[in-house]
Design an enzyme around this catalytic site. Sequence first.
Site, PDB file in Angstrom:
ATOM      1  N   ASP A  87       0.844  -1.203   0.000  1.00 12.14           N
ATOM      2  CA  ASP A  87       0.000   0.000   0.000  1.00 12.14           C
ATOM      3  C   ASP A  87       0.880   1.254   0.000  1.00 12.14           C
ATOM      4  OD1 ASP A  87       0.858  -0.090   2.620  1.00 12.14           O
ATOM      5  OD2 ASP A  87      -1.129   0.118   3.523  1.00 12.14           O
ATOM      6  N   GLU A  95       9.335  -4.061  10.537  1.00 11.48           N
ATOM      7  CA  GLU A  95       9.732  -2.758   9.983  1.00 11.48           C
ATOM      8  C   GLU A  95      10.248  -1.830  11.076  1.00 11.48           C
ATOM      9  OE1 GLU A  95       7.003  -1.022   7.186  1.00 11.48           O
ATOM     10  OE2 GLU A  95       8.035   0.908   7.197  1.00 11.48           O
ATOM     11  N   ASP A 101      -1.246  -6.269  -0.460  1.00  9.20           N
ATOM     12  CA  ASP A 101      -1.242  -5.610   0.851  1.00  9.20           C
ATOM     13  C   ASP A 101      -2.655  -5.112   1.159  1.00  9.20           C
ATOM     14  OD1 ASP A 101       0.032  -4.749   3.101  1.00  9.20           O
ATOM     15  OD2 ASP A 101       1.129  -3.100   2.127  1.00  9.20           O
TER      16      ASP A 101
HETATM   17  O1  KIV Z   1       3.542  -1.118   1.635  1.00 11.08           O
HETATM   18  C1  KIV Z   1       4.707  -1.545   1.597  1.00 11.08           C
HETATM   19  O2  KIV Z   1       5.454  -1.348   0.636  1.00 11.08           O
HETATM   20  C2  KIV Z   1       5.169  -2.323   2.748  1.00 11.08           C
HETATM   21  C3  KIV Z   1       6.622  -2.679   2.795  1.00 11.08           C
HETATM   22  C4  KIV Z   1       7.434  -1.506   3.125  1.00 11.08           C
HETATM   23  C5  KIV Z   1       6.879  -3.817   3.706  1.00 11.08           C
HETATM   24  O3  KIV Z   1       4.400  -2.625   3.597  1.00 11.08           O
END
Ligand code: KIV
Length: 267
Positions: free
Chosen positions: A46, A184, A85
């Site tokens: 996301d 993270e 995501d």
């Molecule tokens: O949205 C994204 O790109 C992520 C990564 C940074 C793990 O969640």
Amino acid sequence: MKEKVTVTKLAEMKQKGDKITMLTAYDYLTAKLLDELGVNLILVGDSLGMVVLGYDTTLAVTMDDMLHHTKAVSKGVKSSMVIGDMPFMSYQVNADEALRNAGRFLQEAGAHAVKLEGGEEVADKVDKIVKAGIPVMGHLGLTPQSVHQMGGFKVQGKEDKQKKKLLKDAKILEDAGVFSIVLECIPKSLAADITRAVSIPTIGIGAGCECDGQVLVTQDLLGMYDKFVPKFVKQYAKLSNDIKRAVSDYISEVKKEKFPTKEHEFC
Ligand code: KIV
């Protein structure tokens, strides 16, 4: 043809100490390149909101945005695992809604798995999605969908209480059935402790080298997104400079009638 990346293969990679690679993609061409180069996991993050749609946070990203981009990514991929995501408010309300939205990533957009943020508070949603046969990746530490609650994009897990909670959350997510967890922006030592404490692979971003794998936003790795460059990013290229040079050359050659030339013309 390369072997397809599955949850079983990822578990074996952790066992063997074979590091897992994950990068983000939001479009067909980038996904095709990453897949051909052998990146294990392609996340349609996301982060789309920030690096593609120009938002300041990920909060405004919708299911429609995510499905649209996940469809394009899936078309470019043959071997990598595609992870969709789950955007803000697509899984927080209740487990039924979470399952319905997770299902859409697989059914409508061709993803192989989904990712969602949070620990204990999302365990019931993870459980429900996993029981429906959909692989789920967890995400702990700096969870960008909670940016306002965290008071900004800040390193998490520095204090003892937070450390204990993150370790506990990782185990809860493992028990709920996630096949992997993104960690993270947490201290290296905490990421190492979590990696040892769970049997599933951990994928770090700003979490040091002792995770089972690493993830970066592809635009960060390529040096295309310079609005903000976090400490954990390594720019393997400076594509924004190359793009600026190429576009300036094009403008100048068109103005001076140096492009197109004979080789670009039809008789
Ligand atoms: O949205 C994204 O790109 C992520 C990564 C940074 C793990 O969640």
